[in-house]
Design a protein around this motif. Structure first.
Motif, PDB file in Angstrom:
ATOM      1  N   LYS A  33       0.861  -1.240  -0.120  1.00 46.70           N
ATOM      2  CA  LYS A  33      -0.038  -0.122  -0.055  1.00 46.70           C
ATOM      3  C   LYS A  33       0.818   1.451  -0.425  1.00 46.70           C
ATOM      4  O   LYS A  33       0.337   2.399  -0.130  1.00 46.70           O
ATOM      5  CB  LYS A  33      -0.886  -0.041   1.337  1.00 46.70           C
ATOM      6  N   GLY A  34       2.213   1.182   0.217  1.00 49.77           N
ATOM      7  CA  GLY A  34       3.103   2.220   0.193  1.00 49.77           C
ATOM      8  C   GLY A  34       4.206   2.142   1.399  1.00 49.77           C
ATOM      9  O   GLY A  34       3.878   1.676   2.330  1.00 49.77           O
ATOM     10  N   GLY A  40       0.120  12.537   7.759  1.00 49.15           N
ATOM     11  CA  GLY A  40      -0.716  11.547   8.396  1.00 49.15           C
ATOM     12  C   GLY A  40      -1.598  10.733   7.381  1.00 49.15           C
ATOM     13  O   GLY A  40      -1.932  11.352   6.616  1.00 49.15           O
ATOM     14  N   SER A  41      -1.627   9.587   7.656  1.00 46.47           N
ATOM     15  CA  SER A  41      -2.586   8.764   6.739  1.00 46.47           C
ATOM     16  C   SER A  41      -3.670   8.132   7.466  1.00 46.47           C
ATOM     17  O   SER A  41      -3.676   8.057   8.503  1.00 46.47           O
ATOM     18  CB  SER A  41      -1.607   7.540   6.290  1.00 46.47           C
ATOM     19  N   GLU A  42      -4.560   7.527   6.598  1.00 43.43           N
ATOM     20  CA  GLU A  42      -5.689   6.716   7.250  1.00 43.43           C
ATOM     21  C   GLU A  42      -5.480   5.652   8.191  1.00 43.43           C
ATOM     22  O   GLU A  42      -5.943   5.713   9.662  1.00 43.43           O
ATOM     23  CB  GLU A  42      -6.769   6.224   6.288  1.00 43.43           C
ATOM     24  N   VAL A  45      -4.262   6.953  11.552  1.00 39.78           N
ATOM     25  CA  VAL A  45      -5.338   7.483  12.374  1.00 39.78           C
ATOM     26  C   VAL A  45      -6.071   6.353  13.077  1.00 39.78           C
ATOM     27  O   VAL A  45      -6.548   6.326  14.324  1.00 39.78           O
ATOM     28  CB  VAL A  45      -6.378   8.613  11.304  1.00 39.78           C
ATOM     29  N   ARG A  46      -6.235   5.296  12.299  1.00 41.78           N
ATOM     30  CA  ARG A  46      -6.843   3.999  12.829  1.00 41.78           C
ATOM     31  C   ARG A  46      -6.013   3.388  13.862  1.00 41.78           C
ATOM     32  O   ARG A  46      -6.320   2.951  15.113  1.00 41.78           O
ATOM     33  CB  ARG A  46      -7.132   2.917  11.647  1.00 41.78           C
ATOM     34  N   TRP A  47      -4.723   3.469  13.975  1.00 40.75           N
ATOM     35  CA  TRP A  47      -3.506   2.889  14.736  1.00 40.75           C
ATOM     36  C   TRP A  47      -3.981   3.849  16.072  1.00 40.75           C
ATOM     37  O   TRP A  47      -3.858   3.653  17.279  1.00 40.75           O
ATOM     38  CB  TRP A  47      -2.319   2.966  14.252  1.00 40.75           C
ATOM     39  N   ALA A  48      -3.811   4.944  16.020  1.00 37.62           N
ATOM     40  CA  ALA A  48      -3.941   6.074  17.065  1.00 37.62           C
ATOM     41  C   ALA A  48      -5.272   5.854  17.862  1.00 37.62           C
ATOM     42  O   ALA A  48      -5.295   5.821  19.173  1.00 37.62           O
ATOM     43  CB  ALA A  48      -3.863   7.511  16.624  1.00 37.62           C
ATOM     44  N   GLU A  49      -6.466   5.716  17.210  1.00 37.94           N
ATOM     45  CA  GLU A  49      -7.734   5.370  17.808  1.00 37.94           C
ATOM     46  C   GLU A  49      -7.692   4.141  18.545  1.00 37.94           C
ATOM     47  O   GLU A  49      -8.282   3.869  19.498  1.00 37.94           O
ATOM     48  CB  GLU A  49      -8.864   5.228  16.745  1.00 37.94           C
TER      49      GLU A  49
END
Length: 85
Positions: A33-34, A40-42, A45-49
């Motif tokens: 995916k890269g 910041g990437s999606e 953000v999901r990991w931080a949540e």
């Protein structure tokens, strides 16, 4: 009564062992995916949540690049909290 895991200097791989198939699969999938995000990437953000959900008291999460940056940020937070210069 506390248990600690020593993950110093990237040696966290010892938790699941070297080249664990599930970890290798996850890394390969994510790399497709890269490998270099400049902002910041999606997934970040999901990991931080997720961190705020599983770590008691972690109301906010900030990712940093180096230990020096992390330490400087911790000092700024401590100064803001205590009102000290």
């Amino acid at each position: 009564g506390h248990r600690y895991i020593d993950g110093w200097s990237g040696h966290g791989a010892m938790i699941l062992g070297h080249n664990h198939p599930a970890i290798t699969k996850a890394i390969t999938w994510q790399a497709s995916k890269g490998t270099h995000y400049s902002a910041g990437s999606e997934i970040e953000v999901r990991w931080a949540e997720l961190i705020t959900q599983i770590v008691p008291g972690a109301d906010r999460v900030r990712f940093t690049m180096t230990g020096t940056e992390t330490t400087a940020l911790a000092i700024r937070i401590a100064r803001a909290h205590t009102g000290r210069r």
